[in-house]
Design an enzyme around this catalytic site. Structure first.
Site, PDB file in Angstrom:
ATOM      1  N   GLU A 111       3.114  -9.181  12.924  1.00  0.00           N
ATOM      2  CA  GLU A 111       2.131  -9.558  13.936  1.00  0.00           C
ATOM      3  C   GLU A 111       1.709 -11.016  13.780  1.00  0.00           C
ATOM      4  O   GLU A 111       1.407 -11.688  14.749  1.00  0.00           O
ATOM      5  CB  GLU A 111       0.864  -8.695  13.820  1.00  0.00           C
ATOM      6  CG  GLU A 111       1.059  -7.216  14.020  1.00  0.00           C
ATOM      7  CD  GLU A 111       1.350  -6.461  12.721  1.00  0.00           C
ATOM      8  OE1 GLU A 111       0.728  -5.418  12.524  1.00  0.00           O
ATOM      9  OE2 GLU A 111       2.194  -6.903  11.919  1.00  0.00           O
ATOM     10  N   ARG A 125       0.804  -1.224   0.000  1.00  0.00           N
ATOM     11  CA  ARG A 125       0.000   0.000   0.000  1.00  0.00           C
ATOM     12  C   ARG A 125       0.835   1.270   0.000  1.00  0.00           C
ATOM     13  O   ARG A 125       0.334   2.323  -0.397  1.00  0.00           O
ATOM     14  CB  ARG A 125      -1.019  -0.037   1.131  1.00  0.00           C
ATOM     15  CG  ARG A 125      -2.130  -1.060   0.826  1.00  0.00           C
ATOM     16  CD  ARG A 125      -3.145  -1.167   1.925  1.00  0.00           C
ATOM     17  NE  ARG A 125      -2.547  -1.667   3.144  1.00  0.00           N
ATOM     18  CZ  ARG A 125      -2.771  -2.859   3.682  1.00  0.00           C
ATOM     19  NH1 ARG A 125      -3.602  -3.682   3.100  1.00  0.00           N
ATOM     20  NH2 ARG A 125      -2.184  -3.232   4.782  1.00  0.00           N
TER      21      ARG A 125
END
Length: 175
Positions: A99, A62
């Site tokens: 994560e 992104r």
């Protein structure tokens, strides 16, 4: 102007797993006025903060949506920092923790020259793993990292603390 951008960030509960509130920029990208406003705000910030800058480095994927229009506005080049295996030629790579697992990033060895001034751009900073890895890659190339710049910061995850002495700026913050 900031409200126009904030209003186009959509929360998605329990994605990608239960208990996670995902901040989706898809509505922002679909709205040409809101997206132009986002780039205006980022351009204003970078111009006010850094009179001399050579490149915007965008993080896969992104950061590739935000970085090129920002670089174009600033009249400078864009450098992609990609997932491993996507760039031709000699590259510098780094493994890091996410994560939800591990990943690898890489940059072409000739992407920047020593001493060139770079702002690193991404859509979101969570735990900071990807941004820290990108910083390490650019340091290996001896770039001068002026700032890490994101649209959204998830403050509760304290990712900006991992950046140590590298300046950091987020347009929107969420707890």
């Amino acid at each position: 102007r900031l409200r126009r951008v904030r209003d186009r960030v959509r929360p998605f509960p329990d994605f990608p797993e239960p208990g996670v509130l995902f901040r989706d920029i898809s509505p922002l990208l679909k709205d040409p006025v809101a997206f132009r406003t986002l780039i205006d705000l980022l351009e204003d910030h970078v111009r006010a903060s850094f009179p001399k800058i050579d490149f915007i480095a965008g993080l896969d994927s992104r950061g590739f949506l935000i970085g090129p229009p920002l670089a174009q506005r600033l009249g400078i080049g864009f450098v992609p920092v990609r997932k491993k295996g996507k760039l031709p030629g000699p590259t510098e790579s780094i493994s890091y923790s996410l994560e939800y697992g591990k990943a690898e990033l890489e940059i072409q060895r000739d992407a920047v020259e020593p001493g060139q001034k770079v702002v690193i751009v991404d859509d979101l900073l969570a735990t900071g793993g990807t941004m820290c890895a990108a910083c390490e890659l650019l340091k290996r190339l001896k770039a001068e990292i002026l700032e890490c710049l994101v649209v959204i910061e998830l403050k509760a995850l304290k990712g900006s603390e991992k950046l140590n002495s590298i300046p950091f700026y987020s347009l929107l913050q969420y707890d």
